[in-house]
Write a protein that holds these residues in place. Structure first.
Motif, short mmCIF file in Angstrom:
data_model
loop_
_atom_site.label_atom_id
_atom_site.label_comp_id
_atom_site.label_asym_id
_atom_site.label_seq_id
_atom_site.Cartn_x
_atom_site.Cartn_y
_atom_site.Cartn_z
N TYR A 102 31.56 5.32 0.32
CA TYR A 102 31.44 6.34 -0.44
C TYR A 102 30.12 6.50 -0.31
CZ TYR A 102 36.27 6.17 -2.28
OH TYR A 102 37.95 6.02 -2.39
N SER B 173 27.77 7.91 -2.48
CA SER B 173 27.65 7.59 -3.32
C SER B 173 27.17 6.38 -4.41
CB SER B 173 27.79 8.77 -4.72
OG SER B 173 29.47 8.17 -4.60
N PHE B 174 28.22 5.32 -4.13
CA PHE B 174 28.24 4.30 -4.38
C PHE B 174 27.26 3.30 -3.85
CE2 PHE B 174 31.94 4.76 -6.24
CZ PHE B 174 33.03 4.22 -6.83
N THR B 175 26.17 2.64 -4.42
CA THR B 175 25.68 1.48 -3.76
C THR B 175 26.74 0.02 -2.79
OG1 THR B 175 26.07 -0.53 -5.04
CG2 THR B 175 24.26 1.35 -6.08
N ARG C 13 26.16 -2.69 -3.17
CA ARG C 13 27.21 -4.05 -3.63
C ARG C 13 29.31 -2.90 -4.39
NH1 ARG C 13 25.87 -8.77 -4.70
NH2 ARG C 13 23.62 -8.53 -4.11
N GLU C 14 28.70 -2.56 -4.72
CA GLU C 14 29.36 -1.16 -5.55
C GLU C 14 31.02 -1.28 -5.30
OE1 GLU C 14 28.35 2.09 -7.45
OE2 GLU C 14 27.09 0.99 -8.75
N GLN C 15 30.32 -0.21 -3.52
CA GLN C 15 31.59 -0.36 -2.22
C GLN C 15 32.07 -1.69 -2.24
OE1 GLN C 15 32.34 2.63 -1.13
NE2 GLN C 15 33.50 1.50 0.29
N ASP D 20 18.82 -3.97 0.16
CA ASP D 20 19.04 -3.35 0.29
C ASP D 20 20.53 -2.97 -0.44
OD1 ASP D 20 17.87 -3.08 3.30
OD2 ASP D 20 17.06 -1.96 1.34
N GLY E 179 21.27 -2.61 -3.88
CA GLY E 179 21.47 -1.98 -4.99
C GLY E 179 20.83 -0.28 -4.63
N SER E 180 20.84 -0.03 -3.15
CA SER E 180 20.34 1.29 -3.13
C SER E 180 21.92 1.72 -2.39
CB SER E 180 19.82 1.31 -1.46
OG SER E 180 18.57 0.14 -2.08
N ARG E 181 22.12 2.92 -3.40
CA ARG E 181 23.18 4.34 -3.02
C ARG E 181 22.96 4.56 -0.95
NH1 ARG E 181 23.41 9.21 -7.19
NH2 ARG E 181 23.03 7.93 -8.75
N GLY F 140 23.99 6.03 0.82
CA GLY F 140 23.72 7.39 1.28
C GLY F 140 22.60 7.58 2.15
N THR F 141 22.09 6.74 1.09
CA THR F 141 20.09 6.89 1.55
C THR F 141 20.53 5.94 3.26
OG1 THR F 141 20.23 4.74 0.26
CG2 THR F 141 19.22 6.66 -1.09
N THR G 26 15.37 3.27 6.25
CA THR G 26 15.14 3.85 5.60
C THR G 26 15.04 3.08 4.17
OG1 THR G 26 15.95 5.28 4.82
CG2 THR G 26 14.47 6.38 5.93
N GLY H 252 15.96 2.99 0.26
CA GLY H 252 16.29 3.67 -0.21
C GLY H 252 15.79 3.88 -1.33
N GLU H 253 16.19 4.01 -2.71
CA GLU H 253 15.27 4.54 -4.62
C GLU H 253 16.67 3.36 -4.69
OE1 GLU H 253 12.68 6.30 -4.93
OE2 GLU H 253 13.64 6.28 -6.70
N PRO H 254 16.53 2.20 -5.68
CA PRO H 254 17.70 1.71 -5.63
C PRO H 254 18.03 1.83 -6.88
CG PRO H 254 15.09 0.06 -5.57
CD PRO H 254 15.34 0.68 -5.04
N VAL H 255 19.47 1.89 -7.53
CA VAL H 255 19.87 2.51 -8.64
C VAL H 255 19.39 1.78 -9.37
CG1 VAL H 255 21.69 3.54 -9.58
CG2 VAL H 255 21.78 3.39 -7.16
N THR I 98 21.43 -0.50 -12.07
CA THR I 98 22.42 -1.14 -11.20
C THR I 98 23.66 -2.21 -11.64
OG1 THR I 98 21.36 -0.26 -9.53
CG2 THR I 98 23.87 -1.75 -8.64
N GLU J 176 27.84 -2.44 -11.60
CA GLU J 176 28.67 -3.46 -10.68
C GLU J 176 29.80 -4.18 -11.31
OE1 GLU J 176 26.08 -5.61 -8.50
OE2 GLU J 176 24.80 -4.31 -8.44
N ARG K 172 32.48 7.86 -11.69
CA ARG K 172 31.28 7.31 -10.82
C ARG K 172 30.69 7.80 -9.54
NH1 ARG K 172 31.36 1.65 -8.74
NH2 ARG K 172 31.63 0.81 -10.70
N ARG L 56 27.35 11.08 -9.78
CA ARG L 56 26.27 10.57 -9.24
C ARG L 56 26.39 11.55 -8.32
NH1 ARG L 56 26.45 4.75 -7.44
NH2 ARG L 56 25.90 3.80 -9.37
#
Lengths: 257, 792
Positions: A100, A102-104, A106-108, A139, A141-143, A145-146, B294, B296-299, B302, B306, B330, B334
């Motif tokens: 997904y 939109s998930f990070t 870790r969440e995924q 990384d 904790g980043s989504r 998608g990025t 790249t 990514g910006e950490p959310v 988080t 989690e 979620r 988002r």
């Protein structure tokens, strides 16, 4: 035909993956024809073939996602007709990483662990361990998608291995990865085999297959046209030059080898 | 861009258009289910279409006799507002389609921008013409009635340029809007929502404006212009061209020529504008990462996210379903842009609200609250539930192979959708209750009581519809990044069903909760029970089906469970009844009530049963059981003997039951149709005898025994299959015997159940449709014959 209670020939272990006459037809097109496979446990099977040869279709049949038109297949003795019995033994990384956006990461992975019935504590340990192995911890904790293609594929790989399945199907696991990332993935795969996993991997990247695979099968136009260890296959080139690439090219034309 | 001649570009454009239209046609008619759906919808639409066709024909005939309608004058004034509304709608649709990936691949060919624009516009035009085709058929019918074939050509010749202009103007409008919003430099998600909202505002504004215009006309302000037929805008004179060759008298002159020139120039200008703007839209870089690593910006925040559900003692921690629901929520929060297609739900509401705001300001808050309540019900299904398989995207394979069972994910979606729907709908209902004196506390509570099952049903039905018509390809909507939006069919069907459920809910609320309600307490209880039963069947059936689709992903035939089989047969009987009525209505509209009763009734009789056959055969087609499923074969001698014996047995039971009824003094009902026919003429009864034998018996046995009972026998033991099929058979006769009241109804239905069960056993034993069809047909025929003989 349910052979789950038929014992394997005496002395031999149940093959991790077995197929007899596996065939898949889409309308008038035959995507996979009469495929026979006997893949022992704790080995790596490399599945090669040109685009459109039927590799993905084969994997989909072996993972129960598509029913065969004819023939049968068994994962650790369980027929692929019984999805609920097969799926607990199986991990799958499709060509398009199933995540997904939109998930990070870790969440995924936590979600994947959850739906595979893993205990939360054990899941967290394993997630950290695997993420570290593929250099994705920073990384995490980043989504998604990025992420780049390669990073997505790493998440997909970790997800496929997360619940410690006995048999893992990987469709292009190192595609889009730079040499360093590729190396860490190869090492991860080798480690999994050491701990008892059977790996069925399909790839175009011949050096990776050469390094990893115990047995290589070449699929061309739905048929298995060659199957042997990488070394013995390489010996089969006409001029004995010993390159898997040569063999691949030879075998995937309409000339006989 | 190259300096290709216009002819070359036109040729290339036509090639592009042809390819697109072919592809779209194949995709729309690709699966069995879609084809069956088309047929089904066509049959349902048939009565309406035939009704309008008759009216059009009558209007045509009337115009021959010189009935004067100020159609021409009105058209001159309506042309421009009509075009404006269509432009706004066209802009939406067209910009969305022109922005998809297929354009980007075309850019890399040698086709010039102009050629691509021509191709895409032509392809869009083709789709629109298909939609307009139905309206056009009415025009043709009118022309046939009025004996003015020239009229048809006038409509086409005058209409096509206007259509083209609307499409091009809409595209320009869409691009300008998008580019303008782009200049402001917002994040992509915000940009999408803003653009979509602007479309909505424009549409509402046009509608509100027209409403104002109407008000002005009524009060004699702007309306002073209208009676003379002078258009507000000179281009309005173009409308006269539509009436060339018609019985209405258009005036053609210098002003018409001027208007034509105006339309032509506007079209050319719009085309040039589109060709100029399109590349700016096509070539704008998207917000995607381009393959490099790249950062990514950490959310933010988080860690808590989690941890949701990971702690075993929290509520969410204990339930995997809740955790999955949190996951869906979620993902939704988002990435709200993925729900941009929901704006389509808002389009019917916006104009109505705009009109209220202008025309009835006092009522506006209540109207807003009511709209919000309806939207809440729609959202309950439309957000999380309408594309359950498709919106998983690539993740679907993992869900199929997960340890969690399919119900977990289906229930998670149901939960998320219901909660969202309840919040929105309850807010809306609260506003209505607060702003309207009509809503008492009691009514409000009853309303909430009906609202909750309504919301749940909407969510569940969306799951079912979305599973029957899944959509897996991503679509760009309002220039959003690919979203796995539900199929238009699914969205429309869900919208219609949800609206019907809302209507039923409102009716139920009023019937039960309104102080002026004429219903007694038992009747009110009956209404509640009926509503909840239907809601339950629809919801539970949909839920089971959605779970089965996920669990059986990849298999050609979906293995549903046993309760679902019962819902299926109930649905089959229901749709057979509906389709039968639809076909009958169609016939009535086609031939009118000009036919004498003694011809009409038999014709309707046959036609209604045609509907039954269609449903039975349609079911076999969609579920791939094929016509071979039917046990049609000529009987052996022995079987003929069994047929006669069966008839005897049936009459034996009838006799015994009639005697018992008479002895016990129980009431019995008469068939509603027979009441009518008794009054009409005895000869009608006689004409029904062969129909009973050849139509009624065979068709009912086809549906209830050969399809329903046999289907049930695949899942259940023979006695259960026979019992359920007979119960359905009895229930299906409720409309026919309803006239007599509850007591007689129950007695008669029990008798029907008994006889039906006997026939069911005979069918199960013999496996021959012919035998039971013969028994049923003979039984009914002899009964009717007996009735005829007693009457004469």
């Amino acid at each position: 035909m349910d052979e789950s209670d038929t014992p394997a020939p005496s002395g031999a272990e149940t093959p991790a993956i077995r197929a007899d006459g596996l065939t898949k037809r889409f309308g008038n097109t035959v995507a996979v024809k009469d495929l026979d496979l006997r893949i022992p446990q704790r080995t790596v099977y490399g599945f090669l073939g040109p685009n459109g040869a039927g590799k993905t279709t084969t994997i989909e049949m072996l993972t129960t996602l598509t029913p065969p038109t004819a023939g049968s297949a068994w994962i650790l003795g369980e027929s692929v007709e019984h999805r609920d019995r097969v799926k607990e033994h199986v991990g799958y990384l499709p060509h398009e990483p199933p995540v997904y956006e939109s998930f990070t990461a870790r969440e995924q992975l936590a979600y994947a662990a959850d739906i595979h019935g893993m205990d939360a504590g054990r899941a967290d340990e394993r997630i950290d361990e695997l993420l570290a192995r593929v250099d994705l911890l920073a990384d995490a904790g980043s989504r998604i998608g990025t992420y780049s293609q390669g990073m997505r594929r790493k998440v997909g790989l970790v997800q496929a291995l997360l619940h410690e399945p006995a048999v893992v199907f990987l469709d292009e696991p190192t595609s889009g990865l730079d040499p360093r990332a590729s190396r860490s993935v190869i090492e991860l795969i080798t480690d999994q085999v050491d701990t008892g996993t059977t790996v069925f991997l399909s790839s175009h990247i011949l050096p990776v297959v050469e390094e990893l695979a115990d047995t290589v099968g070449v699929l061309y136009r739905g048929r298995l046209v060659a199957e042997d260890t990488p070394e013995r296959l390489a010996e089969r080139t006409e001029d004995g030059s010993g390159s898997l690439e040569e063999v691949f090219l030879d075998v995937t034309t309409d000339r006989q080898l | 861009m190259g300096s290709n001649s216009f002819r070359t570009d036109l040729a290339v454009g036509i090639t592009i258009a042809r390819g697109e239209v072919q592809d779209r046609f194949r995709r729309t008619t690709g699966s069995r289910r879609k084809r069956a759906l088309f047929v089904f919808l066509a049959i349902f639409a048939l009565p309406g279409i035939l009704f309008f066709a008759r009216s059009a024909y009558a209007a045509g005939v009337a115009s021959r006799n010189g009935v004067g309608l100020p159609v021409v004058a009105a058209s001159r004034n309506l042309l421009v507002p009509g075009m404006l509304v269509l432009t706004a709608v066209a802009g939406l649709e067209a910009v969305q389609q022109l922005g998809d990936d297929s354009v980007r691949s075309l850019i890399l060919t040698s086709a010039s921008t102009r050629a691509i624009v021509i191709g895409k516009v032509l392809s869009l035009l083709a789709s629109w013409l298909v939609l307009v085709g139905i309206g056009f058929t009415l025009v043709v019918v009118y022309a046939v009635g009025a004996r003015t074939p020239l009229f048809v050509f006038a409509i086409v010749a005058a209409g096509l340029p206007v259509f083209l202009l609307v499409l091009l103007a809409g595209l320009s409008f869409g691009y300008l809007l998008w580019l303008g919003v782009d200049r402001i430099g917002l994040s992509e998600g915000t940009r999408r929502l803003l653009t979509a909202s602007l479309y909505l505002l424009v549409l509402g504004g046009i509608y509100g404006g027209s409403s104002l215009l109407g008000e002005g006309a009524a009060s004699g302000g702007i309306g002073e212009l209208l009676p003379t037929g002078e258009p507000v805008v000179p281009i309005g004179w173009y409308a006269d061209l539509f009436f060339l060759g018609s019985p209405m008298e258009p005036t053609l002159g210098v002003r018409t020529v001027g208007a034509v020139a105006g339309i032509f120039l506007a079209t050319v200008g719009a085309f040039a504008l589109v060709v100029r703007l399109a590349p700016q839209y096509w070539y704008v870089p998207r917000d995607r990462s381009n393959g490099e690593e790249t950062e990514g910006e950490p959310v933010a925040g988080t860690p808590p996210s989690e941890q949701i559900g990971r702690t075993a003692d929290s509520l969410v921690g204990r339930s995997r379903t809740l955790r999955a629901a949190v996951g869906y929520a979620r993902s939704g929060v988002r990435n709200p842009g993925q729900f941009v297609y929901l704006y389509y739900y808002l389009f019917p509401i916006a104009p109505i609200l705009a009109q209220q705001a202008v025309g009835n300001p006092g009522l506006f808050p209540t109207a807003l609250g009511a709209s919000l309540a309806v939207v809440g019900v729609w959202f309950a299904g439309g957000v999380f539930c309408l594309n359950p398989l498709g919106s998983e995207g690539t993740m679907l394979s993992q869900l199929v192979l997960a340890d969690a069972d399919a119900e977990t994910f289906v229930h998670a979606r149901l939960l998320a959708g219901t909660l969202l729907g309840l919040v929105v709908a309850a807010s809306g209902f609260g506003i209505v209750a607060a702003t309207s004196e009509f809503v008492t506390v009691e009514l409000g509570l009853v309303g909430i009581g009906f609202l909750v099952p309504t919301v749940i049903t909407s969510a569940a039905v969306a799951l079912g519809v979305g599973s029957v018509l899944p959509k897996f390809e991503a679509v760009e909507i309002f220039q959003s990044v690919e979203t796995l939006a539900p199929s238009i069919f699914a969205a429309v069907i869900h919208g219609v069903v949800a609206t019907l459920v809302v209507g039923a809910g409102v009716a139920g609320t009023l019937a039960v909760g309104a102080p002026e309600s004429p219903l007694s307490l038992p009747a009110k209880a009956g209404v509640v029970v009926l509503f909840l039963s239907v809601a339950w069947i629809a919801s539970d059936g949909s839920r089971r089906y959605a779970a089965a689709r996920l669990r059986e992903y990849g298999r050609p035939v979906v293995g549903t469970d046993r309760p679902f089989a019962i819902y299926t047969v109930l649905a089959l009987a229901f749709f057979a009844f509906l389709l039968g009525q639809a076909v009958s209505l169609a016939v009535i509209f086609l031939f009118g009530v000009d036919l004498p009763i003694r011809v009409l009734i038999p014709v309707l009789f046959v036609v209604e049963y045609l509907g039954y056959v269609l449903v039975a055969v349609g079911f076999l087609y969609v579920t791939r059981r094929g016509v071979e499923y039917l046990d049609i074969r000529l009987p052996t001698g022995r079987e003929l003997g069994m047929l006669v014996g069966g008839v005897g047995l049936s009459f034996g039971i009838w006799l015994a039951a009639s005697t018992a009824v008479a002895e016990l003094g129980l009431p019995a009902a008469d068939h509603a149709a027979f009441d009518v026919e008794e009054d009409a003429s005895p000869r009608l009864l006689l004409s029904l005898v062969p129909l009973m034998l050849l139509v009624n018996g065979p068709v009912e046995e086809l549906l209830y025994r050969n399809v329903i009972q046999k289907y049930l026998a695949e899942r259940f033991s023979p006695p259960v299959a026979i019992g359920v099929a007979s119960a359905v058979f009895a229930l299906a006769h409720v409309p026919a015997y309803f006239t007599a009241g509850i007591g007689p109804l129950v007695v008669t239905l029990s008798l029907l159940f008994l006889i039906s069960a006997v026939w069911g056993v005979i069918f199960a034993r013999t496996g021959s449709l012919f035998i039971v069809a013969g028994i049923h047909g003979l039984y009914n025929a002899i009964l009717v014959l007996g009735l005829y003989l007693t009457v004469t």
